[in-house]
Design a protein around this motif. Sequence first.
Motif, PDB file in Angstrom:
ATOM      1  N   SER A  29      18.542  90.144 -61.710  1.00  0.00           N
ATOM      2  CA  SER A  29      18.041  89.116 -62.039  1.00  0.00           C
ATOM      3  C   SER A  29      18.287  88.069 -62.568  1.00  0.00           C
ATOM      4  O   SER A  29      17.822  87.130 -62.095  1.00  0.00           O
ATOM      5  N   TYR A  32      18.786  85.573 -59.110  1.00  0.00           N
ATOM      6  CA  TYR A  32      16.852  85.349 -59.054  1.00  0.00           C
ATOM      7  C   TYR A  32      16.252  84.319 -59.925  1.00  0.00           C
ATOM      8  O   TYR A  32      15.410  83.634 -59.985  1.00  0.00           O
ATOM      9  N   ALA A  36      15.636  79.119 -63.416  1.00  0.00           N
ATOM     10  CA  ALA A  36      14.410  79.160 -64.231  1.00  0.00           C
ATOM     11  C   ALA A  36      14.124  78.894 -65.367  1.00  0.00           C
ATOM     12  O   ALA A  36      14.812  79.040 -66.087  1.00  0.00           O
ATOM     13  N   ASN A  53       9.768  79.072 -61.790  1.00  0.00           N
ATOM     14  CA  ASN A  53      11.320  79.351 -60.738  1.00  0.00           C
ATOM     15  C   ASN A  53      10.818  78.461 -60.111  1.00  0.00           C
ATOM     16  O   ASN A  53      10.513  78.723 -58.566  1.00  0.00           O
ATOM     17  N   ASN A  55      13.493  77.934 -57.287  1.00  0.00           N
ATOM     18  CA  ASN A  55      13.797  78.117 -55.850  1.00  0.00           C
ATOM     19  C   ASN A  55      13.111  79.367 -55.322  1.00  0.00           C
ATOM     20  O   ASN A  55      13.362  79.304 -53.963  1.00  0.00           O
ATOM     21  N   THR A  56      12.260  79.609 -55.796  1.00  0.00           N
ATOM     22  CA  THR A  56      10.302  80.601 -55.269  1.00  0.00           C
ATOM     23  C   THR A  56       9.885  79.125 -53.962  1.00  0.00           C
ATOM     24  O   THR A  56       9.544  78.386 -55.061  1.00  0.00           O
ATOM     25  N   ALA A  57       9.307  79.801 -53.014  1.00  0.00           N
ATOM     26  CA  ALA A  57       8.392  79.501 -52.862  1.00  0.00           C
ATOM     27  C   ALA A  57       7.088  79.617 -53.213  1.00  0.00           C
ATOM     28  O   ALA A  57       7.096  81.276 -52.977  1.00  0.00           O
ATOM     29  N   SER A  59       3.461  81.067 -53.211  1.00  0.00           N
ATOM     30  CA  SER A  59       2.742  81.672 -52.375  1.00  0.00           C
ATOM     31  C   SER A  59       1.107  82.816 -53.516  1.00  0.00           C
ATOM     32  O   SER A  59       1.485  82.773 -54.387  1.00  0.00           O
ATOM     33  N   SER A  64       3.501  87.955 -56.865  1.00  0.00           N
ATOM     34  CA  SER A  64       4.196  88.218 -56.161  1.00  0.00           C
ATOM     35  C   SER A  64       4.857  87.579 -55.524  1.00  0.00           C
ATOM     36  O   SER A  64       4.622  87.005 -54.528  1.00  0.00           O
ATOM     37  N   GLY A  65       5.834  86.647 -56.503  1.00  0.00           N
ATOM     38  CA  GLY A  65       6.762  85.187 -55.660  1.00  0.00           C
ATOM     39  C   GLY A  65       6.188  83.778 -56.680  1.00  0.00           C
ATOM     40  O   GLY A  65       6.548  82.819 -55.623  1.00  0.00           O
ATOM     41  N   ALA A  67       5.426  79.883 -57.832  1.00  0.00           N
ATOM     42  CA  ALA A  67       6.098  79.490 -58.256  1.00  0.00           C
ATOM     43  C   ALA A  67       5.544  79.076 -59.251  1.00  0.00           C
ATOM     44  O   ALA A  67       6.049  79.145 -60.349  1.00  0.00           O
ATOM     45  N   CYS A  80      -1.327  78.820 -56.538  1.00  0.00           N
ATOM     46  CA  CYS A  80      -1.277  79.147 -55.218  1.00  0.00           C
ATOM     47  C   CYS A  80      -1.850  78.088 -54.264  1.00  0.00           C
ATOM     48  O   CYS A  80      -1.769  78.558 -52.996  1.00  0.00           O
TER      49      CYS A  80
END
Length: 88
Positions: A29, A32, A36, A53, A55-57, A59, A64-65, A67, A80
Amino acid sequence: YGMAFEAAPGEYDTVIDQNGVKLFIDPTSLMYLSGASIDYVETPMASGFKIDNPNTAPSCGCGSGAASNEMDDEAGTCGCGGSCGCSH
């Protein structure tokens, strides 16, 4: 993987102690979450942990990911860029 209350860190956990709150993060973890920010947020709609975070794109799917999955009242979206099925 998920968030849970733990009494003590695991053998390889990183321990972060900030403002009297201890956070135990397992090595997977930690990869990832590097960079953040984690905050506890209370709004009239809900309360819970907010993880930003960089570092995440972005979506769709709110959680579920994404930002940011915080509701944007002006745009009527869930962070999103469109209507992504969040409960309003």
